[in-house]
Design an enzyme around this catalytic site. Structure first.
Site, PDB file in Angstrom:
ATOM      1  N   HIS A   1      -3.286   4.395  -2.640  1.00  0.00           N
ATOM      2  CA  HIS A   1      -4.270   3.408  -2.052  1.00  0.00           C
ATOM      3  C   HIS A   1      -4.943   4.012  -0.797  1.00  0.00           C
ATOM      4  CE1 HIS A   1      -1.572   0.015  -3.696  1.00  0.00           C
ATOM      5  NE2 HIS A   1      -2.457  -0.288  -4.207  1.00  0.00           N
TER       6      HIS A   1
ATOM      7  N   GLN B   1      -8.749  -0.183 -16.253  1.00  0.00           N
ATOM      8  CA  GLN B   1      -9.238  -1.227 -15.259  1.00  0.00           C
ATOM      9  C   GLN B   1     -10.579  -0.684 -14.640  1.00  0.00           C
ATOM     10  OE1 GLN B   1      -7.134  -3.603 -12.190  1.00  0.00           O
ATOM     11  NE2 GLN B   1      -7.613  -1.827 -10.980  1.00  0.00           N
TER      12      GLN B   1
ATOM     13  N   LEU C   1       0.828  -1.202   0.049  1.00  0.00           N
ATOM     14  CA  LEU C   1      -0.042   0.131  -0.054  1.00  0.00           C
ATOM     15  C   LEU C   1       0.847   1.306  -0.092  1.00  0.00           C
ATOM     16  CD1 LEU C   1      -2.655  -0.993   2.703  1.00  0.00           C
ATOM     17  CD2 LEU C   1      -2.684  -1.323   0.161  1.00  0.00           C
TER      18      LEU C   1
ATOM     19  N   SER D   1       2.741   0.229  -7.156  1.00  0.00           N
ATOM     20  CA  SER D   1       3.279  -0.417  -6.150  1.00  0.00           C
ATOM     21  C   SER D   1       4.676  -1.026  -6.961  1.00  0.00           C
ATOM     22  CB  SER D   1       2.392  -1.857  -5.717  1.00  0.00           C
ATOM     23  OG  SER D   1       1.269  -1.295  -5.204  1.00  0.00           O
TER      24      SER D   1
HETATM   25  O1  PAF Z   1      -5.525  -2.513  -9.019  1.00  0.00           O
HETATM   26  C1  PAF Z   1      -5.283  -3.606  -8.445  1.00  0.00           C
HETATM   27  O2  PAF Z   1      -4.615  -3.560  -7.642  1.00  0.00           O
HETATM   28  C2  PAF Z   1      -5.931  -4.941  -8.821  1.00  0.00           C
HETATM   29  O3  PAF Z   1      -6.181  -5.064 -10.256  1.00  0.00           O
HETATM   30  C3  PAF Z   1      -7.238  -5.302  -8.485  1.00  0.00           C
HETATM   31  C4  PAF Z   1      -8.370  -4.364  -8.702  1.00  0.00           C
HETATM   32  C5  PAF Z   1      -7.128  -5.313  -6.652  1.00  0.00           C
HETATM   33  C6  PAF Z   1      -7.890  -6.725  -8.637  1.00  0.00           C
HETATM   34  O4  PAF Z   1      -6.845  -7.629  -8.450  1.00  0.00           O
END
Ligand code: PAF
Length: 283
Positions: A39, A155, A35, A188
Protein backbone atom coordinates in the site's frame (compact mmCIF):
# COMPACT_ATOMS: atom_id res chain seq x y z
CA UNK A 1 2.34 14.88 10.92
CA UNK A 2 -0.72 12.59 11.09
CA UNK A 3 -3.04 13.36 8.15
CA UNK A 4 -6.60 14.36 9.10
CA UNK A 5 -9.04 11.45 9.20
CA UNK A 6 -12.24 12.54 7.47
CA UNK A 7 -15.38 10.46 7.96
CA UNK A 8 -17.86 13.01 6.73
CA UNK A 9 -18.54 13.20 2.98
CA UNK A 10 -19.43 16.92 2.90
CA UNK A 11 -16.17 17.76 4.63
CA UNK A 12 -14.25 15.63 2.14
CA UNK A 13 -16.14 17.25 -0.72
CA UNK A 14 -15.34 20.78 0.49
CA UNK A 15 -11.67 19.86 0.66
CA UNK A 16 -11.30 18.26 -2.76
CA UNK A 17 -13.48 20.76 -4.60
CA UNK A 18 -11.22 23.58 -3.40
CA UNK A 19 -8.21 21.62 -4.69
CA UNK A 20 -9.88 21.05 -8.03
CA UNK A 21 -10.77 24.76 -8.22
CA UNK A 22 -7.05 25.49 -7.91
CA UNK A 23 -6.39 23.10 -10.77
CA UNK A 24 -4.64 20.52 -8.60
CA UNK A 25 -4.49 16.80 -9.41
CA UNK A 26 -5.84 14.42 -6.77
CA UNK A 27 -4.35 10.95 -6.44
CA UNK A 28 -6.46 8.45 -4.55
CA UNK A 29 -5.25 5.19 -3.04
CA UNK A 30 -8.31 3.09 -2.15
CA UNK A 31 -7.56 0.52 0.58
CA UNK A 32 -9.29 -1.68 3.12
CA UNK A 33 -6.64 -0.77 5.71
CA UNK A 34 -4.14 -3.08 7.44
CA UNK A 35 -1.57 -1.15 5.45
CA UNK A 36 1.68 -2.84 4.43
CA UNK A 37 4.61 -1.85 2.21
CA UNK A 38 2.56 -2.68 -0.89
CA UNK A 39 0.00 0.00 0.00
CA UNK A 40 2.76 2.41 0.96
CA UNK A 41 4.35 1.97 -2.48
CA UNK A 42 1.01 3.07 -3.98
CA UNK A 43 1.05 6.13 -1.72
CA UNK A 44 4.59 6.95 -2.89
CA UNK A 45 3.52 6.59 -6.53
CA UNK A 46 0.53 8.88 -5.88
CA UNK A 47 2.74 11.49 -4.17
CA UNK A 48 5.17 11.43 -7.09
CA UNK A 49 2.40 11.98 -9.63
CA UNK A 50 -0.24 14.16 -7.96
CA UNK A 51 -0.40 17.47 -6.09
CA UNK A 52 -2.81 16.05 -3.49
CA UNK A 53 -3.16 12.54 -2.12
CA UNK A 54 -6.11 10.94 -0.36
CA UNK A 55 -5.90 7.41 1.07
CA UNK A 56 -9.26 5.80 1.76
CA UNK A 57 -9.81 3.03 4.28
CA UNK A 58 -13.06 1.10 4.10
CA UNK A 59 -13.57 -2.62 4.66
CA UNK A 60 -16.24 -3.09 2.04
CA UNK A 61 -18.85 -5.67 3.11
CA UNK A 62 -20.21 -5.98 -0.45
CA UNK A 63 -17.04 -7.62 -1.79
CA UNK A 64 -16.76 -10.41 0.79
CA UNK A 65 -18.22 -13.81 0.05
CA UNK A 66 -18.59 -14.89 3.64
CA UNK A 67 -19.59 -12.92 6.76
CA UNK A 68 -16.81 -14.69 8.67
CA UNK A 69 -14.17 -13.53 6.19
CA UNK A 70 -15.51 -9.97 6.55
CA UNK A 71 -15.41 -10.19 10.35
CA UNK A 72 -11.89 -11.66 10.40
CA UNK A 73 -10.48 -9.06 8.03
CA UNK A 74 -7.76 -7.16 9.93
CA UNK A 75 -8.71 -3.65 11.12
CA UNK A 76 -5.82 -1.48 12.29
CA UNK A 77 -6.91 2.15 11.77
CA UNK A 78 -4.67 3.70 14.43
CA UNK A 79 -1.50 2.01 13.09
CA UNK A 80 -2.53 2.79 9.52
CA UNK A 81 -2.82 6.52 10.30
CA UNK A 82 0.55 6.34 12.05
CA UNK A 83 2.19 4.72 9.01
CA UNK A 84 0.71 7.33 6.66
CA UNK A 85 2.08 10.22 8.74
CA UNK A 86 5.50 9.77 7.09
CA UNK A 87 4.20 10.23 3.55
CA UNK A 88 2.72 13.71 3.38
CA UNK A 89 -0.77 12.40 2.64
CA UNK A 90 -3.35 15.24 2.59
CA UNK A 91 -6.29 13.30 4.01
CA UNK A 92 -7.41 9.83 5.06
CA UNK A 93 -11.00 9.19 4.03
CA UNK A 94 -12.70 6.73 6.36
CA UNK A 95 -16.39 6.54 5.44
CA UNK A 96 -18.58 4.65 7.89
CA UNK A 97 -20.73 1.72 6.77
CA UNK A 98 -23.96 3.70 6.96
CA UNK A 99 -22.49 6.61 4.98
CA UNK A 100 -21.32 4.22 2.28
CA UNK A 101 -24.50 2.15 2.19
CA UNK A 102 -27.48 4.02 3.68
CA UNK A 103 -30.75 2.02 3.92
CA UNK A 104 -32.07 3.28 0.57
CA UNK A 105 -28.89 2.36 -1.31
CA UNK A 106 -29.92 0.54 -4.52
CA UNK A 107 -27.16 0.76 -7.14
CA UNK A 108 -24.78 -1.96 -8.33
CA UNK A 109 -21.99 -1.44 -10.83
CA UNK A 110 -21.48 -4.67 -12.72
CA UNK A 111 -18.89 -5.43 -15.41
CA UNK A 112 -19.45 -8.28 -17.85
CA UNK A 113 -16.79 -10.58 -19.32
CA UNK A 114 -13.71 -9.57 -17.34
CA UNK A 115 -15.42 -10.60 -14.11
CA UNK A 116 -16.69 -14.02 -15.27
CA UNK A 117 -13.28 -15.70 -14.96
CA UNK A 118 -10.48 -16.27 -12.38
CA UNK A 119 -11.49 -14.78 -8.99
CA UNK A 120 -14.87 -13.77 -10.45
CA UNK A 121 -15.75 -17.41 -11.15
CA UNK A 122 -14.93 -18.43 -7.58
CA UNK A 123 -16.23 -15.40 -5.68
CA UNK A 124 -19.78 -14.64 -6.88
CA UNK A 125 -20.62 -10.95 -6.52
CA UNK A 126 -17.10 -9.99 -5.45
CA UNK A 127 -16.35 -7.75 -8.42
CA UNK A 128 -19.80 -6.14 -8.32
CA UNK A 129 -18.91 -5.17 -4.76
CA UNK A 130 -15.50 -3.86 -5.77
CA UNK A 131 -16.80 -1.96 -8.82
CA UNK A 132 -19.63 -0.38 -6.82
CA UNK A 133 -17.44 0.79 -3.97
CA UNK A 134 -14.63 2.02 -6.24
CA UNK A 135 -17.13 4.07 -8.28
CA UNK A 136 -18.40 5.59 -5.03
CA UNK A 137 -14.89 6.23 -3.71
CA UNK A 138 -13.96 8.03 -6.94
CA UNK A 139 -17.04 10.24 -6.52
CA UNK A 140 -16.40 10.83 -2.83
CA UNK A 141 -12.78 11.91 -3.31
CA UNK A 142 -12.80 13.84 -6.62
CA UNK A 143 -9.99 11.57 -7.84
CA UNK A 144 -8.17 12.58 -11.02
CA UNK A 145 -5.78 9.61 -10.62
CA UNK A 146 -6.17 6.32 -8.73
CA UNK A 147 -3.48 3.85 -7.78
CA UNK A 148 -4.00 0.08 -7.60
CA UNK A 149 -1.56 -2.78 -7.06
CA UNK A 150 -0.90 -5.30 -9.81
CA UNK A 151 -1.16 -7.91 -7.02
CA UNK A 152 -4.92 -7.80 -7.71
CA UNK A 153 -4.43 -7.85 -11.48
CA UNK A 154 -8.02 -8.74 -12.37
CA UNK A 155 -9.30 -5.98 -10.07
CA UNK A 156 -6.96 -3.50 -11.79
CA UNK A 157 -8.32 -4.44 -15.23
CA UNK A 158 -11.90 -4.26 -13.95
CA UNK A 159 -11.35 -0.77 -12.51
CA UNK A 160 -9.68 0.41 -15.73
CA UNK A 161 -12.69 -0.86 -17.70
CA UNK A 162 -15.23 0.82 -15.43
CA UNK A 163 -13.43 4.17 -15.41
CA UNK A 164 -13.40 4.12 -19.21
CA UNK A 165 -16.93 2.73 -19.70
CA UNK A 166 -18.54 5.19 -17.29
CA UNK A 167 -16.41 8.19 -18.37
CA UNK A 168 -15.23 8.80 -14.85
CA UNK A 169 -12.09 10.60 -16.10
CA UNK A 170 -9.98 8.90 -13.48
CA UNK A 171 -6.55 7.85 -14.71
CA UNK A 172 -6.15 4.34 -13.27
CA UNK A 173 -2.51 3.53 -12.59
CA UNK A 174 -1.23 0.00 -11.89
CA UNK A 175 1.80 -0.36 -9.61
CA UNK A 176 4.11 -3.39 -9.30
CA UNK A 177 3.50 -6.03 -6.63
CA UNK A 178 5.71 -5.62 -3.57
CA UNK A 179 7.07 -8.91 -2.19
CA UNK A 180 8.54 -10.22 1.03
CA UNK A 181 12.20 -11.29 0.81
CA UNK A 182 11.16 -14.90 0.12
CA UNK A 183 8.91 -13.84 -2.76
CA UNK A 184 5.48 -13.93 -1.07
CA UNK A 185 3.34 -11.10 -2.44
CA UNK A 186 2.42 -8.63 0.29
CA UNK A 187 -1.23 -8.78 1.27
CA UNK A 188 -3.28 -7.82 4.32
CA UNK A 189 -4.41 -11.45 4.37
CA UNK A 190 -0.85 -12.60 5.09
CA UNK A 191 -1.53 -11.57 8.70
CA UNK A 192 -3.95 -14.51 8.84
CA UNK A 193 -1.39 -17.17 7.81
CA UNK A 194 -0.11 -19.32 10.69
CA UNK A 195 3.67 -19.46 11.27
CA UNK A 196 3.70 -23.12 10.21
CA UNK A 197 1.95 -22.41 6.93
CA UNK A 198 3.90 -19.20 6.28
CA UNK A 199 7.07 -21.11 5.29
CA UNK A 200 5.14 -22.84 2.49
CA UNK A 201 3.55 -19.66 1.13
CA UNK A 202 6.40 -18.61 -1.25
CA UNK A 203 5.78 -21.80 -3.29
CA UNK A 204 3.10 -19.90 -5.17
CA UNK A 205 5.48 -17.29 -6.53
CA UNK A 206 8.17 -19.92 -7.20
CA UNK A 207 5.72 -21.97 -9.26
CA UNK A 208 4.72 -18.94 -11.35
CA UNK A 209 8.34 -18.02 -11.98
CA UNK A 210 9.11 -21.57 -13.08
CA UNK A 211 6.19 -21.54 -15.52
CA UNK A 212 7.30 -18.18 -16.97
CA UNK A 213 10.78 -19.63 -17.57
CA UNK A 214 9.26 -22.71 -19.22
CA UNK A 215 7.04 -20.59 -21.47
CA UNK A 216 10.02 -18.49 -22.53
CA UNK A 217 11.78 -21.75 -23.48
CA UNK A 218 8.81 -22.76 -25.65
CA UNK A 219 7.13 -25.38 -23.42
CA UNK A 220 3.32 -25.40 -23.82
CA UNK A 221 1.39 -23.98 -20.87
CA UNK A 222 -0.70 -27.12 -20.18
CA UNK A 223 2.42 -29.17 -19.49
CA UNK A 224 3.92 -26.54 -17.19
CA UNK A 225 0.63 -26.09 -15.39
CA UNK A 226 0.16 -29.69 -14.31
CA UNK A 227 3.71 -29.81 -12.88
CA UNK A 228 3.15 -26.53 -11.03
CA UNK A 229 -0.19 -27.64 -9.55
CA UNK A 230 1.51 -30.82 -8.28
CA UNK A 231 4.32 -28.71 -6.76
CA UNK A 232 1.90 -26.34 -5.01
CA UNK A 233 -0.19 -29.20 -3.64
CA UNK A 234 2.90 -31.07 -2.47
CA UNK A 235 3.96 -27.96 -0.53
CA UNK A 236 0.77 -28.23 1.53
CA UNK A 237 -1.76 -26.03 -0.28
CA UNK A 238 -5.17 -27.71 -0.02
CA UNK A 239 -6.71 -26.43 -3.25
CA UNK A 240 -5.56 -24.63 -6.37
CA UNK A 241 -8.65 -22.68 -7.49
CA UNK A 242 -7.08 -21.61 -10.75
CA UNK A 243 -3.69 -21.35 -12.38
CA UNK A 244 -4.05 -19.67 -15.75
CA UNK A 245 -2.20 -17.93 -18.53
CA UNK A 246 -4.34 -15.01 -19.73
CA UNK A 247 -4.15 -12.06 -22.09
CA UNK A 248 -3.76 -8.76 -20.22
CA UNK A 249 -6.46 -6.84 -22.09
CA UNK A 250 -9.52 -9.12 -21.89
CA UNK A 251 -8.20 -11.99 -19.72
CA UNK A 252 -8.89 -14.61 -22.42
CA UNK A 253 -7.08 -17.92 -21.84
CA UNK A 254 -3.85 -18.49 -23.77
CA UNK A 255 -1.69 -21.50 -24.52
CA UNK A 256 1.39 -19.40 -25.35
CA UNK A 257 2.53 -16.01 -24.08
CA UNK A 258 2.69 -14.48 -27.54
CA UNK A 259 0.70 -11.35 -26.61
CA UNK A 260 0.98 -9.20 -23.43
CA UNK A 261 0.00 -11.79 -20.87
CA UNK A 262 -0.09 -12.74 -17.23
CA UNK A 263 0.19 -15.92 -15.17
CA UNK A 264 -2.36 -15.88 -12.35
CA UNK A 265 -3.00 -18.22 -9.45
CA UNK A 266 -5.33 -18.58 -6.46
CA UNK A 267 -4.81 -21.30 -3.88
CA UNK A 268 -5.76 -22.13 -0.31
CA UNK A 269 -3.13 -22.57 2.40
CA UNK A 270 -4.29 -23.59 5.88
CA UNK A 271 -7.64 -21.88 5.50
CA UNK A 272 -6.31 -18.70 3.87
CA UNK A 273 -6.92 -17.91 0.22
CA UNK A 274 -3.81 -16.50 -1.45
CA UNK A 275 -3.56 -14.99 -4.93
CA UNK A 276 -0.56 -13.99 -7.00
CA UNK A 277 0.36 -13.18 -10.59
CA UNK A 278 3.36 -12.28 -12.70
CA UNK A 279 4.02 -10.92 -16.15
CA UNK A 280 4.48 -13.73 -18.68
CA UNK A 281 4.85 -11.71 -21.89
CA UNK A 282 7.43 -13.27 -24.20
CA UNK A 283 10.46 -10.99 -24.56
O1 PAF B 1 -7.92 -3.88 -3.17
C1 PAF B 1 -8.62 -3.52 -2.20
O2 PAF B 1 -8.13 -3.32 -1.09
C2 PAF B 1 -10.12 -3.35 -2.38
O3 PAF B 1 -10.62 -4.28 -3.27
C3 PAF B 1 -10.51 -1.91 -2.78
C4 PAF B 1 -9.95 -1.55 -4.14
C5 PAF B 1 -10.03 -0.93 -1.74
C6 PAF B 1 -12.04 -1.81 -2.88
O4 PAF B 1 -12.65 -2.09 -1.68
Amino acid sequence: LKPPIIRNLSELHALWSSWRMDGETIGVVPTMGALHDGHLSLVRAAKARCARVIVTIFVNPKQFNSPLDYENYPRTEEEDAQKLSKYGVDAIGVPTGSIMYPPAFSTTVSIKGLTDVLCGAHRPGHFDGVATVVTKLFGQTGATHAFFGEKDFQQLQVVRRLSEDLNLWVDVIGCPTIREEDGLAMSSRNLLISDRARVKAPTLHQALTRIATGLAAGTPFAELKSKAVAEITRAGFTEVEYLDLRANDDLRPLERANVPSRLLVAAWLAGVRLIDNIDATAP
